[in-house]
Design an enzyme around this catalytic site. Structure first.
Site, PDB file in Angstrom:
ATOM      1  N   LYS A   1     -78.651  76.171   1.764  1.00 34.74           N
ATOM      2  CA  LYS A   1     -77.767  75.000   1.661  1.00 34.74           C
ATOM      3  C   LYS A   1     -77.482  74.401   3.048  1.00 34.74           C
TER       4      LYS A   1
ATOM      5  N   HIS B   1     -65.394  75.543  -7.703  1.00 33.85           N
ATOM      6  CA  HIS B   1     -64.713  74.803  -8.768  1.00 33.85           C
ATOM      7  C   HIS B   1     -65.279  75.220 -10.112  1.00 33.85           C
TER       8      HIS B   1
ATOM      9  N   THR C   1     -71.774  73.133   0.510  1.00 30.66           N
ATOM     10  CA  THR C   1     -70.919  74.202  -0.017  1.00 30.66           C
ATOM     11  C   THR C   1     -70.136  74.943   1.056  1.00 30.66           C
TER      12      THR C   1
ATOM     13  N   LEU D   1     -77.559  67.546  -7.178  1.00 30.15           N
ATOM     14  CA  LEU D   1     -76.793  68.726  -7.590  1.00 30.15           C
ATOM     15  C   LEU D   1     -77.689  69.891  -7.996  1.00 30.15           C
ATOM     16  N   ALA D   2     -78.982  69.662  -8.116  1.00 34.38           N
ATOM     17  CA  ALA D   2     -79.878  70.731  -8.586  1.00 34.38           C
ATOM     18  C   ALA D   2     -79.913  71.866  -7.568  1.00 34.38           C
ATOM     19  N   ALA D   3     -79.817  73.086  -8.063  1.00 33.03           N
ATOM     20  CA  ALA D   3     -79.908  74.244  -7.174  1.00 33.03           C
ATOM     21  C   ALA D   3     -80.011  75.534  -7.965  1.00 33.03           C
TER      22      ALA D   3
ATOM     23  N   TYR E   1     -78.569  81.992  -0.116  1.00 33.16           N
ATOM     24  CA  TYR E   1     -78.072  80.746  -0.717  1.00 33.16           C
ATOM     25  C   TYR E   1     -77.419  79.861   0.360  1.00 33.16           C
TER      26      TYR E   1
ATOM     27  N   GLU F   1     -69.903  77.979   1.171  1.00 30.01           N
ATOM     28  CA  GLU F   1     -70.680  79.176   1.542  1.00 30.01           C
ATOM     29  C   GLU F   1     -71.310  79.012   2.925  1.00 30.01           C
TER      30      GLU F   1
ATOM     31  N   MET G   1     -87.320  70.148  -8.538  1.00 27.53           N
ATOM     32  CA  MET G   1     -87.107  70.054  -7.090  1.00 27.53           C
ATOM     33  C   MET G   1     -88.257  70.682  -6.305  1.00 27.53           C
TER      34      MET G   1
ATOM     35  N   GLN H   1     -73.082  72.614 -14.683  1.00 27.95           N
ATOM     36  CA  GLN H   1     -71.635  72.349 -14.830  1.00 27.95           C
ATOM     37  C   GLN H   1     -71.253  70.989 -14.236  1.00 27.95           C
TER      38      GLN H   1
HETATM   39  P1  NAP Z   1     -75.232  74.959 -12.025  1.00 24.03           P
HETATM   40  O1  NAP Z   1     -74.300  74.895 -13.201  1.00 24.03           O
HETATM   41  O2  NAP Z   1     -75.916  76.238 -11.735  1.00 24.03           O
HETATM   42  O3  NAP Z   1     -76.326  73.792 -12.220  1.00 24.03           O
HETATM   43  C1  NAP Z   1     -77.490  73.764 -11.440  1.00 24.03           C
HETATM   44  C2  NAP Z   1     -78.417  72.679 -11.967  1.00 24.03           C
HETATM   45  O4  NAP Z   1     -79.603  72.644 -11.164  1.00 24.03           O
HETATM   46  C3  NAP Z   1     -78.877  72.900 -13.426  1.00 24.03           C
HETATM   47  O5  NAP Z   1     -78.935  71.655 -14.076  1.00 24.03           O
HETATM   48  C4  NAP Z   1     -80.276  73.456 -13.242  1.00 24.03           C
HETATM   49  O6  NAP Z   1     -81.149  73.216 -14.331  1.00 24.03           O
HETATM   50  C5  NAP Z   1     -80.734  72.620 -12.032  1.00 24.03           C
HETATM   51  N1  NAP Z   1     -81.903  73.189 -11.359  1.00 24.03           N
HETATM   52  C6  NAP Z   1     -82.060  74.444 -10.889  1.00 24.03           C
HETATM   53  N2  NAP Z   1     -83.273  74.591 -10.327  1.00 24.03           N
HETATM   54  C7  NAP Z   1     -83.912  73.394 -10.455  1.00 24.03           C
HETATM   55  C8  NAP Z   1     -85.182  72.915 -10.087  1.00 24.03           C
HETATM   56  N3  NAP Z   1     -86.092  73.696  -9.478  1.00 24.03           N
HETATM   57  N4  NAP Z   1     -85.497  71.621 -10.359  1.00 24.03           N
HETATM   58  C9  NAP Z   1     -84.614  70.820 -11.003  1.00 24.03           C
HETATM   59  N5  NAP Z   1     -83.383  71.215 -11.390  1.00 24.03           N
HETATM   60  C10 NAP Z   1     -83.038  72.503 -11.115  1.00 24.03           C
HETATM   61  O7  NAP Z   1     -74.452  74.546 -10.689  1.00 24.03           O
HETATM   62  P2  NAP Z   1     -73.083  73.711 -10.512  1.00 24.03           P
HETATM   63  O8  NAP Z   1     -71.951  74.664 -10.484  1.00 24.03           O
HETATM   64  O9  NAP Z   1     -73.079  72.570 -11.441  1.00 24.03           O
HETATM   65  O10 NAP Z   1     -73.252  73.182  -9.015  1.00 24.03           O
HETATM   66  C11 NAP Z   1     -73.858  71.916  -8.747  1.00 24.03           C
HETATM   67  C12 NAP Z   1     -74.305  71.901  -7.291  1.00 24.03           C
HETATM   68  O11 NAP Z   1     -73.187  72.033  -6.431  1.00 24.03           O
HETATM   69  C13 NAP Z   1     -75.278  73.008  -6.905  1.00 24.03           C
HETATM   70  O12 NAP Z   1     -76.163  72.471  -5.944  1.00 24.03           O
HETATM   71  C14 NAP Z   1     -74.384  74.053  -6.257  1.00 24.03           C
HETATM   72  O13 NAP Z   1     -75.129  74.843  -5.353  1.00 24.03           O
HETATM   73  C15 NAP Z   1     -73.379  73.156  -5.556  1.00 24.03           C
HETATM   74  N6  NAP Z   1     -72.042  73.716  -5.363  1.00 24.03           N
HETATM   75  C16 NAP Z   1     -71.368  74.236  -6.441  1.00 24.03           C
HETATM   76  C17 NAP Z   1     -70.077  74.707  -6.254  1.00 24.03           C
HETATM   77  C18 NAP Z   1     -69.305  75.278  -7.424  1.00 24.03           C
HETATM   78  O14 NAP Z   1     -68.285  75.957  -7.173  1.00 24.03           O
HETATM   79  N7  NAP Z   1     -69.682  75.010  -8.651  1.00 24.03           N
HETATM   80  C19 NAP Z   1     -69.465  74.659  -4.982  1.00 24.03           C
HETATM   81  C20 NAP Z   1     -70.193  74.099  -3.917  1.00 24.03           C
HETATM   82  C21 NAP Z   1     -71.475  73.615  -4.121  1.00 24.03           C
HETATM   83  P3  NAP Z   1     -81.261  74.267 -15.576  1.00 24.03           P
HETATM   84  O15 NAP Z   1     -80.179  73.833 -16.549  1.00 24.03           O
HETATM   85  O16 NAP Z   1     -82.640  74.028 -16.079  1.00 24.03           O
HETATM   86  O17 NAP Z   1     -81.037  75.637 -15.025  1.00 24.03           O
HETATM   87  N1  GDD Z   2     -70.192  86.744  -9.885  1.00 18.97           N
HETATM   88  C1  GDD Z   2     -69.367  87.780  -9.676  1.00 18.97           C
HETATM   89  N2  GDD Z   2     -69.338  88.812 -10.586  1.00 18.97           N
HETATM   90  N3  GDD Z   2     -68.604  87.775  -8.565  1.00 18.97           N
HETATM   91  C2  GDD Z   2     -67.759  88.817  -8.379  1.00 18.97           C
HETATM   92  C3  GDD Z   2     -67.661  89.882  -9.287  1.00 18.97           C
HETATM   93  C4  GDD Z   2     -68.496  89.902 -10.434  1.00 18.97           C
HETATM   94  O1  GDD Z   2     -68.479  90.800 -11.250  1.00 18.97           O
HETATM   95  N4  GDD Z   2     -66.715  90.752  -8.818  1.00 18.97           N
HETATM   96  C5  GDD Z   2     -66.246  90.237  -7.683  1.00 18.97           C
HETATM   97  N5  GDD Z   2     -66.876  89.066  -7.392  1.00 18.97           N
HETATM   98  C6  GDD Z   2     -66.645  88.226  -6.207  1.00 18.97           C
HETATM   99  C7  GDD Z   2     -67.922  87.877  -5.436  1.00 18.97           C
HETATM  100  O2  GDD Z   2     -68.337  89.003  -4.631  1.00 18.97           O
HETATM  101  C8  GDD Z   2     -67.420  86.683  -4.632  1.00 18.97           C
HETATM  102  O3  GDD Z   2     -66.720  87.139  -3.488  1.00 18.97           O
HETATM  103  C9  GDD Z   2     -66.412  86.019  -5.567  1.00 18.97           C
HETATM  104  O4  GDD Z   2     -66.145  86.967  -6.613  1.00 18.97           O
HETATM  105  C10 GDD Z   2     -66.894  84.705  -6.193  1.00 18.97           C
HETATM  106  O5  GDD Z   2     -68.178  84.913  -6.763  1.00 18.97           O
HETATM  107  P1  GDD Z   2     -68.896  83.774  -7.653  1.00 18.97           P
HETATM  108  O6  GDD Z   2     -68.005  83.340  -8.751  1.00 18.97           O
HETATM  109  O7  GDD Z   2     -70.234  84.319  -8.036  1.00 18.97           O
HETATM  110  O8  GDD Z   2     -69.013  82.523  -6.691  1.00 18.97           O
HETATM  111  P2  GDD Z   2     -69.435  82.380  -5.146  1.00 18.97           P
HETATM  112  O9  GDD Z   2     -68.188  82.147  -4.353  1.00 18.97           O
HETATM  113  O10 GDD Z   2     -70.340  83.457  -4.718  1.00 18.97           O
HETATM  114  O11 GDD Z   2     -70.312  81.030  -5.199  1.00 18.97           O
HETATM  115  C11 GDD Z   2     -69.855  79.879  -5.900  1.00 18.97           C
HETATM  116  O12 GDD Z   2     -69.111  79.054  -5.031  1.00 18.97           O
HETATM  117  C12 GDD Z   2     -69.846  78.503  -3.924  1.00 18.97           C
HETATM  118  C13 GDD Z   2     -68.855  77.670  -3.111  1.00 18.97           C
HETATM  119  O13 GDD Z   2     -68.075  78.509  -2.313  1.00 18.97           O
HETATM  120  C14 GDD Z   2     -71.089  79.154  -6.446  1.00 18.97           C
HETATM  121  O14 GDD Z   2     -70.670  78.125  -7.315  1.00 18.97           O
HETATM  122  C15 GDD Z   2     -71.917  78.540  -5.340  1.00 18.97           C
HETATM  123  O15 GDD Z   2     -72.958  77.730  -5.910  1.00 18.97           O
HETATM  124  C16 GDD Z   2     -70.991  77.670  -4.484  1.00 18.97           C
HETATM  125  O16 GDD Z   2     -71.706  77.063  -3.430  1.00 18.97           O
END
Ligand code: NAP
Ligand code: GDD
Length: 319
Positions: free
Chosen positions: A151, A177, A123, A78-80, A147, A125, A57, A12
């Site tokens: 991180k 986000h 993050t 950003l990979a994870a 996770y 988290e 990674m 994303q």
């Molecule tokens: P995402 O959509 O799950 O994207 C993760 C990316 O990492 C994908 O391109 C995935 O490749 C790649 N990846 C996974 N394992 C890998 C490996 N072993 N080697 C190389 N690439 C690998 O996550 P996102 O939402 O864009 O988040 C980007 C980063 O921000 C992540 O590190 C996440 O933990 C962190 N973060 C996200 C949020 C959020 O709310 N979105 C908040 C805080 C921090 P594939 O396409 O091949 O799976």
């Molecule tokens: N996924 C999911 N599915 N979550 C649920 C559900 C369900 O059916 N029902 C309730 N939840 C609650 C989870 O228990 C959590 O409290 C909340 O919804 C958000 O879950 P996610 O959308 O899976 O995100 P996250 O907060 O665990 O993690 C995301 O945000 C982090 C930053 O705070 C991810 O993007 C992480 O990569 C990122 O670091």
């Protein structure tokens, strides 16, 4: 010309960041890991405008080869394995990719491109269940998932690289986000797609976990602007990126289903499979420093984000 290398470019954030950096005139490179059937749907529109490199990674040699070939001025890590729920089922793998993987990249960069500026995707988290009025970008941290632990290792490794070797490594501590490019396993996309499916009569039930959990949800394209701004700051700093408002999963369901004229209580059910072994009950960030240091402000509200995601899911399902 500024040259950026993005790990996780097929995700994303990686895809929106690539859009943003191209718009700013960057040469953009991305690392893609091998899969048996590649599906780079988020970057299909960028096919001719970014250069993709094989790498993982988990594999130091591949990271060294890409860095050597590209010689980036900015690196965005950003990979994870980014799904918290999955991290209890694959804790060691999550630690390898998210934790040690980040350190691999920092070390490879230290050897080959020590002047490159590095962004680390930290993050909210990492805070776990700490009260929101006690958290700062310097901690305290108390992660509650494999996770979050992984991180935090990457985050403290980034701080070490900065303090020990003088590398420019800056961490964005981003709160949740979302966008239409969000994976369908995350709660926002699950709910917006569920609302669209229910509206079209394709599902009658949406099994969910903890509806009382609260998150500070923002709009992903807003957040990638902050990543870029962080690397333009005159010194490497760690900054929280958030909206400063939180909502419950229940409120998310209400907003998404009412947007299509439905009552979520007729569709959403509770299912133990979607509850976590340890929950982070509430996350609420403070965007003050992001505005003060980076001039960053979120532009899209929670309500608008939900509307856009539901509309995108409806269009996708009908198209
Ligand atoms: P995402 O959509 O799950 O994207 C993760 C990316 O990492 C994908 O391109 C995935 O490749 C790649 N990846 C996974 N394992 C890998 C490996 N072993 N080697 C190389 N690439 C690998 O996550 P996102 O939402 O864009 O988040 C980007 C980063 O921000 C992540 O590190 C996440 O933990 C962190 N973060 C996200 C949020 C959020 O709310 N979105 C908040 C805080 C921090 P594939 O396409 O091949 O799976
Ligand atoms: N996924 C999911 N599915 N979550 C649920 C559900 C369900 O059916 N029902 C309730 N939840 C609650 C989870 O228990 C959590 O409290 C909340 O919804 C958000 O879950 P996610 O959308 O899976 O995100 P996250 O907060 O665990 O993690 C995301 O945000 C982090 C930053 O705070 C991810 O993007 C992480 O990569 C990122 O670091």
């Amino acid at each position: 010309m500024a040259k950026a290398l993005i790990t996780g470019i097929t995700g994303q954030d990686g895809s929106y960041l690539a859009d943003h950096l191209l718009q700013l005139g960057y040469e953009v490179h991305g690392i893609v890991r091998r899969s048996s059937s590649p599906n780079p749907w988020r970057i299909a529109h960028l096919e001719d405008r970014v250069t993709l490199w094989d790498g993982d990674m988990l594999d130091m040699a591949s990271l060294l080869q890409v860095l050597d070939a590209v010689r980036p001025t900015e690196i965005y890590n950003l990979a994870a394995q980014s799904f918290v729920g999955r991290s209890w089922r694959e804790p060691v793998y999550t630690a390898e990719v998210n934790g040690v993987g980040a350190l691999r990249l920092f070390e490879a960069a230290r050897v080959l491109v020590p002047q490159a500026r590095i962004y680390q995707a930290s993050t909210s988290e990492m805070y776990g269940n700490l009260p929101s009025d006690t958290i700062t970008a310097r901690g305290p941290f108390a992660p509650r998932s494999p996770y979050g632990n992984a991180k935090l290792f990457a985050h403290t490794s980034a701080v070490n690289m900065r303090e020990s070797h003088g590398q420019f490594v800056a961490c964005g501590i981003l709160f949740n986000h979302e966008s239409p490019r969000r994976g369908e396993e995350f709660v926002t996309r699950k709910v917006t797609r569920g609302a669209a499916l229910a509206k079209l009569g394709r599902i009658r039930e949406l099994p969910m976990g903890n509806l009382e959990a609260r998150r500070d949800w923002g709009w992903a394209p807003d957040y990638v602007r902050a990543m870029h701004l962080l690397l333009q700051h005159d010194e490497p700093v760690d900054v929280m990126v958030a909206t400063g408002r939180s909502h419950s999963v229940r409120e998310l369901c209400e907003a998404a289903f009412s947007h299509v004229g439905l009552d979520y209580r007729d569709v959403v059910t509770k299912d133990p499979r979607f509850f976590r072994p340890a929950e982070v009950d509430a996350l609420l960030g403070d965007p003050t420093d992001a505005e003060r240091l980076l001039g960053w402000k979120p532009q899209v509200t929670f309500e608008e984000m939900v509307r856009r995601m539901v509309d995108a899911d409806l269009a996708d399902l009908q198209g």
